[in-house]
Design a protein around this motif. Structure first.
Motif, PDB file in Angstrom:
ATOM      1  N   VAL A 132       1.787  -4.397  -7.070  1.00  0.00           N
ATOM      2  CA  VAL A 132       1.636  -2.949  -7.264  1.00  0.00           C
ATOM      3  C   VAL A 132       1.961  -2.650  -8.723  1.00  0.00           C
ATOM      4  O   VAL A 132       3.049  -2.973  -9.205  1.00  0.00           O
ATOM      5  CB  VAL A 132       2.588  -2.168  -6.333  1.00  0.00           C
ATOM      6  CG1 VAL A 132       2.413  -0.666  -6.533  1.00  0.00           C
ATOM      7  CG2 VAL A 132       2.354  -2.544  -4.869  1.00  0.00           C
TER       8      VAL A 132
ATOM      9  N   ASP B 264      11.269   3.009   3.200  1.00  0.00           N
ATOM     10  CA  ASP B 264       9.845   2.735   3.325  1.00  0.00           C
ATOM     11  C   ASP B 264       9.548   2.228   4.742  1.00  0.00           C
ATOM     12  O   ASP B 264      10.461   2.136   5.576  1.00  0.00           O
ATOM     13  CB  ASP B 264       9.379   1.775   2.218  1.00  0.00           C
ATOM     14  CG  ASP B 264       9.840   0.327   2.402  1.00  0.00           C
ATOM     15  OD1 ASP B 264      10.306  -0.039   3.493  1.00  0.00           O
ATOM     16  OD2 ASP B 264       9.713  -0.449   1.428  1.00  0.00           O
TER      17      ASP B 264
ATOM     18  N   GLY C 191       1.477   6.300  -7.089  1.00  0.00           N
ATOM     19  CA  GLY C 191       0.201   6.630  -7.715  1.00  0.00           C
ATOM     20  C   GLY C 191      -0.357   5.473  -8.510  1.00  0.00           C
ATOM     21  O   GLY C 191      -1.062   5.667  -9.502  1.00  0.00           O
ATOM     22  N   TRP C 192      -0.030   4.243  -8.087  1.00  0.00           N
ATOM     23  CA  TRP C 192      -0.454   3.034  -8.784  1.00  0.00           C
ATOM     24  C   TRP C 192      -1.557   2.320  -8.011  1.00  0.00           C
ATOM     25  O   TRP C 192      -1.962   2.745  -6.939  1.00  0.00           O
ATOM     26  CB  TRP C 192       0.733   2.094  -8.968  1.00  0.00           C
ATOM     27  CG  TRP C 192       1.759   2.580  -9.958  1.00  0.00           C
ATOM     28  CD1 TRP C 192       1.732   3.742 -10.679  1.00  0.00           C
ATOM     29  CD2 TRP C 192       2.973   1.912 -10.339  1.00  0.00           C
ATOM     30  NE1 TRP C 192       2.840   3.836 -11.484  1.00  0.00           N
ATOM     31  CE2 TRP C 192       3.620   2.737 -11.300  1.00  0.00           C
ATOM     32  CE3 TRP C 192       3.574   0.711  -9.978  1.00  0.00           C
ATOM     33  CZ2 TRP C 192       4.836   2.372 -11.887  1.00  0.00           C
ATOM     34  CZ3 TRP C 192       4.784   0.345 -10.555  1.00  0.00           C
ATOM     35  CH2 TRP C 192       5.404   1.173 -11.510  1.00  0.00           C
TER      36      TRP C 192
ATOM     37  N   LEU D 274       3.342   9.410   4.270  1.00  0.00           N
ATOM     38  CA  LEU D 274       2.875   8.035   4.072  1.00  0.00           C
ATOM     39  C   LEU D 274       3.608   7.038   4.966  1.00  0.00           C
ATOM     40  O   LEU D 274       3.229   5.876   5.028  1.00  0.00           O
ATOM     41  CB  LEU D 274       3.066   7.622   2.609  1.00  0.00           C
ATOM     42  CG  LEU D 274       2.222   8.346   1.566  1.00  0.00           C
ATOM     43  CD1 LEU D 274       2.659   7.937   0.160  1.00  0.00           C
ATOM     44  CD2 LEU D 274       0.738   8.040   1.765  1.00  0.00           C
TER      45      LEU D 274
ATOM     46  N   ARG E  84       0.833  -1.202   0.000  1.00  0.00           N
ATOM     47  CA  ARG E  84       0.000   0.000   0.000  1.00  0.00           C
ATOM     48  C   ARG E  84       0.865   1.249   0.000  1.00  0.00           C
ATOM     49  O   ARG E  84       0.563   2.225  -0.696  1.00  0.00           O
ATOM     50  CB  ARG E  84      -0.928  -0.014   1.227  1.00  0.00           C
ATOM     51  CG  ARG E  84      -1.722   1.287   1.451  1.00  0.00           C
ATOM     52  CD  ARG E  84      -2.444   1.759   0.208  1.00  0.00           C
ATOM     53  NE  ARG E  84      -3.418   0.796  -0.283  1.00  0.00           N
ATOM     54  CZ  ARG E  84      -4.019   0.879  -1.464  1.00  0.00           C
ATOM     55  NH1 ARG E  84      -3.699   1.888  -2.290  1.00  0.00           N
ATOM     56  NH2 ARG E  84      -4.902  -0.016  -1.837  1.00  0.00           N
ATOM     57  N   PHE E  85       1.973   1.228   0.751  1.00  0.00           N
ATOM     58  CA  PHE E  85       2.880   2.374   0.738  1.00  0.00           C
ATOM     59  C   PHE E  85       3.367   2.636  -0.677  1.00  0.00           C
ATOM     60  O   PHE E  85       3.330   3.781  -1.156  1.00  0.00           O
ATOM     61  CB  PHE E  85       4.072   2.138   1.667  1.00  0.00           C
ATOM     62  CG  PHE E  85       5.165   3.170   1.488  1.00  0.00           C
ATOM     63  CD1 PHE E  85       5.093   4.386   2.143  1.00  0.00           C
ATOM     64  CD2 PHE E  85       6.233   2.940   0.624  1.00  0.00           C
ATOM     65  CE1 PHE E  85       6.080   5.355   1.953  1.00  0.00           C
ATOM     66  CE2 PHE E  85       7.221   3.900   0.424  1.00  0.00           C
ATOM     67  CZ  PHE E  85       7.143   5.108   1.094  1.00  0.00           C
ATOM     68  N   TRP E  86       3.851   1.600  -1.364  1.00  0.00           N
ATOM     69  CA  TRP E  86       4.406   1.801  -2.694  1.00  0.00           C
ATOM     70  C   TRP E  86       3.342   2.165  -3.720  1.00  0.00           C
ATOM     71  O   TRP E  86       3.595   2.952  -4.635  1.00  0.00           O
ATOM     72  CB  TRP E  86       5.210   0.573  -3.117  1.00  0.00           C
ATOM     73  CG  TRP E  86       6.562   0.578  -2.468  1.00  0.00           C
ATOM     74  CD1 TRP E  86       6.985  -0.176  -1.413  1.00  0.00           C
ATOM     75  CD2 TRP E  86       7.645   1.449  -2.800  1.00  0.00           C
ATOM     76  NE1 TRP E  86       8.262   0.168  -1.060  1.00  0.00           N
ATOM     77  CE2 TRP E  86       8.698   1.153  -1.900  1.00  0.00           C
ATOM     78  CE3 TRP E  86       7.839   2.433  -3.762  1.00  0.00           C
ATOM     79  CZ2 TRP E  86       9.923   1.819  -1.951  1.00  0.00           C
ATOM     80  CZ3 TRP E  86       9.057   3.098  -3.811  1.00  0.00           C
ATOM     81  CH2 TRP E  86      10.076   2.790  -2.913  1.00  0.00           C
ATOM     82  N   ALA E  87       2.145   1.647  -3.565  1.00  0.00           N
ATOM     83  CA  ALA E  87       1.059   2.040  -4.461  1.00  0.00           C
ATOM     84  C   ALA E  87       0.751   3.519  -4.297  1.00  0.00           C
ATOM     85  O   ALA E  87       0.619   4.263  -5.276  1.00  0.00           O
ATOM     86  CB  ALA E  87      -0.181   1.193  -4.186  1.00  0.00           C
ATOM     87  N   ASP E  88       0.669   3.987  -3.060  1.00  0.00           N
ATOM     88  CA  ASP E  88       0.413   5.403  -2.808  1.00  0.00           C
ATOM     89  C   ASP E  88       1.590   6.266  -3.245  1.00  0.00           C
ATOM     90  O   ASP E  88       1.415   7.369  -3.774  1.00  0.00           O
ATOM     91  CB  ASP E  88       0.120   5.630  -1.320  1.00  0.00           C
ATOM     92  CG  ASP E  88      -1.205   5.027  -0.875  1.00  0.00           C
ATOM     93  OD1 ASP E  88      -2.041   4.732  -1.759  1.00  0.00           O
ATOM     94  OD2 ASP E  88      -1.389   4.843   0.338  1.00  0.00           O
ATOM     95  N   ALA E  89       2.802   5.760  -3.032  1.00  0.00           N
ATOM     96  CA  ALA E  89       3.992   6.525  -3.404  1.00  0.00           C
ATOM     97  C   ALA E  89       4.074   6.744  -4.904  1.00  0.00           C
ATOM     98  O   ALA E  89       4.441   7.828  -5.369  1.00  0.00           O
ATOM     99  CB  ALA E  89       5.247   5.796  -2.915  1.00  0.00           C
TER     100      ALA E  89
ATOM    101  N   ARG F 158       5.350  14.300   0.929  1.00  0.00           N
ATOM    102  CA  ARG F 158       4.204  13.376   0.816  1.00  0.00           C
ATOM    103  C   ARG F 158       4.598  11.970   1.234  1.00  0.00           C
ATOM    104  O   ARG F 158       3.850  11.275   1.928  1.00  0.00           O
ATOM    105  CB  ARG F 158       3.681  13.386  -0.623  1.00  0.00           C
ATOM    106  CG  ARG F 158       2.412  12.551  -0.805  1.00  0.00           C
ATOM    107  CD  ARG F 158       1.789  12.745  -2.158  1.00  0.00           C
ATOM    108  NE  ARG F 158       2.585  12.171  -3.234  1.00  0.00           N
ATOM    109  CZ  ARG F 158       2.561  10.861  -3.569  1.00  0.00           C
ATOM    110  NH1 ARG F 158       1.801  10.021  -2.886  1.00  0.00           N
ATOM    111  NH2 ARG F 158       3.279  10.427  -4.570  1.00  0.00           N
TER     112      ARG F 158
END
Length: 245
Positions: free
Chosen positions: A40, A111, A27-28, A92, A20-25, A88
């Motif tokens: 992701v 992360d 924008g995926w 996160l 979830r962190f990497w998806a938010d980071a 940002r």
């Protein structure tokens, strides 16, 4: 025959949270293949496509203990964008990281499970890569690594110097794969590794044999009986040769 880089796999104690962190980071979007596996990739992405190198997060019980030899560099378009992205990401859950970088124009973060990554200052070379500018691998000899990976994949070698080497998809899209000289040899299993995949119709065992002829060796990471092959490059970095797709 040839392969192409399709994803970077990270191990994590909590794959869902790191995913979830990497998806938010980036924008995926985020999805799951099942318990312990979080994928992701860009929203609407048709896998595999060189326009993006995806991120897979696998659950493992072991915590991270040493600096990763493979990390992501994130692209920015301006100084303001870099500052905004750093803020940002920290919101996160990212934290500042010291890998001995000294006074540099980029920002090193980690992360939520300590996987290091860099938020780069604006660079013209990365203007069209998407959010991931480069997948970066620490190594002892960039030229040797560029030679192996340039023959292992159908990516183009763009630059080879004493301290670094750079490859990119022959289609001229997506992130770069970069090798950066470091004095530290590899120890233990990599917590982040590359996954490559042959093209549809290719023969998987023949591709394994071809990569071994180039200098790859068998690797045991506890994978058991699986459809893919786990190999190591000339410096011992584990990677997975997935089945053709």
């Amino acid at each position: 025959m040839a392969t192409r880089l399709v994803q970077v796999t990270m191990k994590a104690r909590d794959d869902a949270a790191v995913g979830r962190f990497w998806a938010d980071a980036l924008g995926w979007g985020v999805s799951s293949e099942g318990p312990g596996v979080t994928n992701v990739e860009p929203v609407g992405f048709s896998y595999p496509d060189p326009v993006a190198v995806c991120v897979d997060v696998l659950a493992v019980p072991e915590p991270k203990t040493v600096k990763n030899r493979v990390h992501l560099d994130l692209a920015t378009t301006s100084a303001a964008h870099q500052a905004e992205l750093v803020a940002r990401l920290q919101g996160l859950g990212a934290t500042p990281a010291d890998v001995g970088q000294g006074d540099v124009p980029w920002t090193v973060l980690a992360d939520p499970e300590g996987n290091e990554f860099c938020v780069l200052e604006p660079r013209e070379i990365y203007r069209d890569t998407g959010p991931i500018a480069a997948v970066v691998v620490d190594c002892l000899d960039p030229a040797v690594m560029a030679r192996f990976w340039g023959e292992a994949m159908d990516w183009t070698v763009h630059e080879v110097a004493d301290d670094h080497a750079r490859l990119r998809s022959a289609k001229g899209v997506g992130p770069y794969l970069e090798f950066v000289r470091t004095p530290d040899p590899k120890t233990g299993l990599n917590r982040v590794h590359l996954d490559v995949r042959p093209y549809p119709g290719d023969d998987h065992p023949a591709e394994v044999a071809r990569l071994k002829a180039l200098g790859a060796t068998d690797a045991d990471v506890g994978q058991g009986d699986v459809a893919w092959a786990v190999l190591a490059d000339p410096e011992g970095n584990e990677f997975c040769l997935l089945t053709p797709l």
